[in-house]
Motif scaffolding. Structure first.
Motif, mmCIF file in Angstrom:
data_model
loop_
_atom_site.group_PDB
_atom_site.id
_atom_site.type_symbol
_atom_site.label_atom_id
_atom_site.label_comp_id
_atom_site.label_asym_id
_atom_site.label_seq_id
_atom_site.Cartn_x
_atom_site.Cartn_y
_atom_site.Cartn_z
ATOM 1 N N CYS A 1 0.548 -1.020 -0.148
ATOM 2 C CA CYS A 1 0.021 -0.477 -0.122
ATOM 3 C C CYS A 1 0.754 0.793 -0.131
ATOM 4 O O CYS A 1 0.290 2.234 -0.303
ATOM 5 N N ARG B 1 0.372 3.234 -2.596
ATOM 6 C CA ARG B 1 -1.297 3.299 -2.635
ATOM 7 C C ARG B 1 -1.081 5.319 -2.732
ATOM 8 O O ARG B 1 -1.792 6.441 -2.685
ATOM 9 N N PHE C 1 -5.273 8.135 3.590
ATOM 10 C CA PHE C 1 -4.622 7.586 3.052
ATOM 11 C C PHE C 1 -5.128 6.622 4.861
ATOM 12 O O PHE C 1 -5.115 4.906 4.285
ATOM 13 N N GLU D 1 -5.804 -2.330 2.982
ATOM 14 C CA GLU D 1 -6.047 -3.158 1.300
ATOM 15 C C GLU D 1 -4.444 -3.148 0.910
ATOM 16 O O GLU D 1 -4.125 -2.225 1.090
ATOM 17 N N GLY D 2 -3.846 -3.874 1.834
ATOM 18 C CA GLY D 2 -1.933 -4.040 1.013
ATOM 19 C C GLY D 2 -0.995 -3.650 1.778
ATOM 20 O O GLY D 2 0.011 -3.338 1.700
ATOM 21 N N CYS D 3 -1.235 -3.257 2.782
ATOM 22 C CA CYS D 3 -1.015 -2.655 4.075
ATOM 23 C C CYS D 3 -0.817 -4.617 5.027
ATOM 24 O O CYS D 3 -1.331 -4.867 5.939
#
Length: 427
Positions: free
Chosen positions: A250, A253, A285, A409-411
């Motif tokens: 993330c 992102r 974020f 998501e993605g963390c």
């Protein structure tokens, strides 16, 4: 205006500014181009004044509310120690990277610079760094005076004291915290209005610079500029890599979210212009407001990694151009000196050149060598400003992650359960 639409308009302003500036520089006389540059720069001055108008109340309100909501001195001390450790590491890496790259490529070799007229650098104040100078720059005598001069470091110091005081008195300070919380919302709304002028500002700043200086200055100093921008590129890779290793995929992102404030900082050569947008992007974020509002203002005083890399790179470049050899020991000493002197850069006009002038004086390198930087410094300042914004945003995200926060998501890490979230909010 939606964020994507504003980003598109900023990019359009950048492209149109380059085209307009190039045309004016090509077809108009030097006098006409200079007049255009001075007149159109009024738009840039108006925008930066509007940004400066909201910086002080935004920092005070966000930082004080963030500290007051932390709950206790132990939490504040823990977050501050992590922030300080992170910024010291970032400072060492950026200054060392500048020294390594300039020693590898040696862009100053062969220039054989001899100063005949140092009048153009006489206006730069190169006051030697002392602890007394640092304290006088950091501690405000009056918060009103600090706000009037937009002394970020002094505003931060006052806000920390006020936030700690409000947290200590508990419920008695609740009305003030509530009022400042409302002020945060008002200032962010005003920020939205101010940002509507950003595309016009970008057009004005870029077209004015190219109309007066031309693209030729980029070609003539291309080697020096290219190698420094390569240094910034490597610094970005290190920053993104460290963030990726800590918070997970993330991080990309986050990079996309910060791209708009970083682009604004690049085109206006001002990190301050990007402060409100960076704060909003961090909260979007997933960084909690209390951490974002605490780490970001401190970063604007202590974590200007793009500027620090430039100071070390440019100082050795001038030494090379003047055929002055500095030993490894002297360069390590320079690194340690820059670790200290660079911490007073916030709020100082042409701060990087001032710090470089002071460093040159420490090592008996002619200060007139700054003439070599004058022509290209505005172009380099663009990259430095964008890098400062990105490093501060990622620093806030890293501290937030180390405090156990999760960004979706993605963390990496454990996603907080609803009961845990509720419990933390109650605390």
């Amino acid at each position: 205006m939606k964020s994507k639409s504003l980003t598109t308009m900023i990019i359009a302003g950048l492209v149109l500014g380059i085209i307009a500036g190039f045309i004016i520089n090509t077809v108009a006389t030097a006098e006409t181009a200079k007049t255009y540059s001075q007149d159109i720069s009024i738009l840039t001055a108006i925008f930066l004044r509007l940004i400066k108008m909201i910086i002080a109340p935004l920092i005070i309100s966000t930082l004080v509310v963030g500290i007051a909501k932390m709950g206790d001195a132990k939490t504040l001390g823990r977050i501050f120690s992590k922030t300080l450790f992170l910024f010291i590491c970032a400072s060492l890496i950026s200054i060392a990277l500048g020294l390594v790259i300039v020693n590898i490529f040696q862009p100053g070799n062969g220039i054989n610079f001899v100063a005949h007229d140092a009048a153009s650098v006489a206006a730069l104040k190169s006051e030697p760094f002392t602890f007394k100078v640092f304290i006088s720059h950091a501690i405000p005598t009056s918060i009103v005076d600090a706000m009037a001069r937009n002394e970020v470091l002094q505003i931060v110091v006052f806000s920390i004291f006020l936030g700690c005081g409000l947290a200590a008195i508990g419920d008695k300070g609740a009305p003030i915290v509530h009022m400042l919380d409302s002020l945060v919302e008002v200032m962010l709304k005003i920020t939205g209005y101010v940002m509507l002028f950003a595309p016009f500002t970008v057009f004005a700043a870029i077209s004015a610079m190219i109309a007066e200086r031309g693209l030729g200055v980029l070609v003539s100093a291309g080697i020096f500029m290219g190698e420094f921008y390569m240094t910034l590129g490597l610094l970005w890779i290190i920053l993104v890599g460290a963030t990726f290793a800590t918070i997970g995929p993330c991080a990309f992102r986050l990079t996309r979210g910060i791209s708009e404030p970083a682009l604004l900082a690049f085109t206006t050569s001002s990190s301050e212009a990007a402060f409100p947008g960076t704060l909003k992007a961090l909260e979007k974020f997933g960084v909690s407001p209390k951490i974002a509002s605490f780490v970001l203002p401190i970063g604007y005083s202590f974590n200007l990694v793009g500027s620090m890399a430039y100071c070390s790179f440019a100082t050795i470049f001038i030494a090379q151009a003047c055929n002055i050899h500095l030993s490894t020991g002297e360069q390590i000493t320079m690194l340690l000196i820059l670790m200290l002197t660079s911490k007073g850069m916030a709020g100082v006009p042409r701060a990087s050149l001032v710090v470089i002038a002071a460093t040159l004086n420490q090592f008996n390198i002619p200060e007139a060598g700054l003439i070599l930087l004058m022509g290209v410094d505005p172009f380099l300042d663009m990259g430095r400003s964008a890098t400062n914004v990105m490093s501060n945003a990622m620093g806030a995200a890293l501290v937030s992650r180390w405090e156990g926060e999760h960004f979706g998501e993605g963390c990496r890490g454990k996603v907080p359960q609803p009961t845990e979230t509720l419990r933390s909010e109650n605390v």
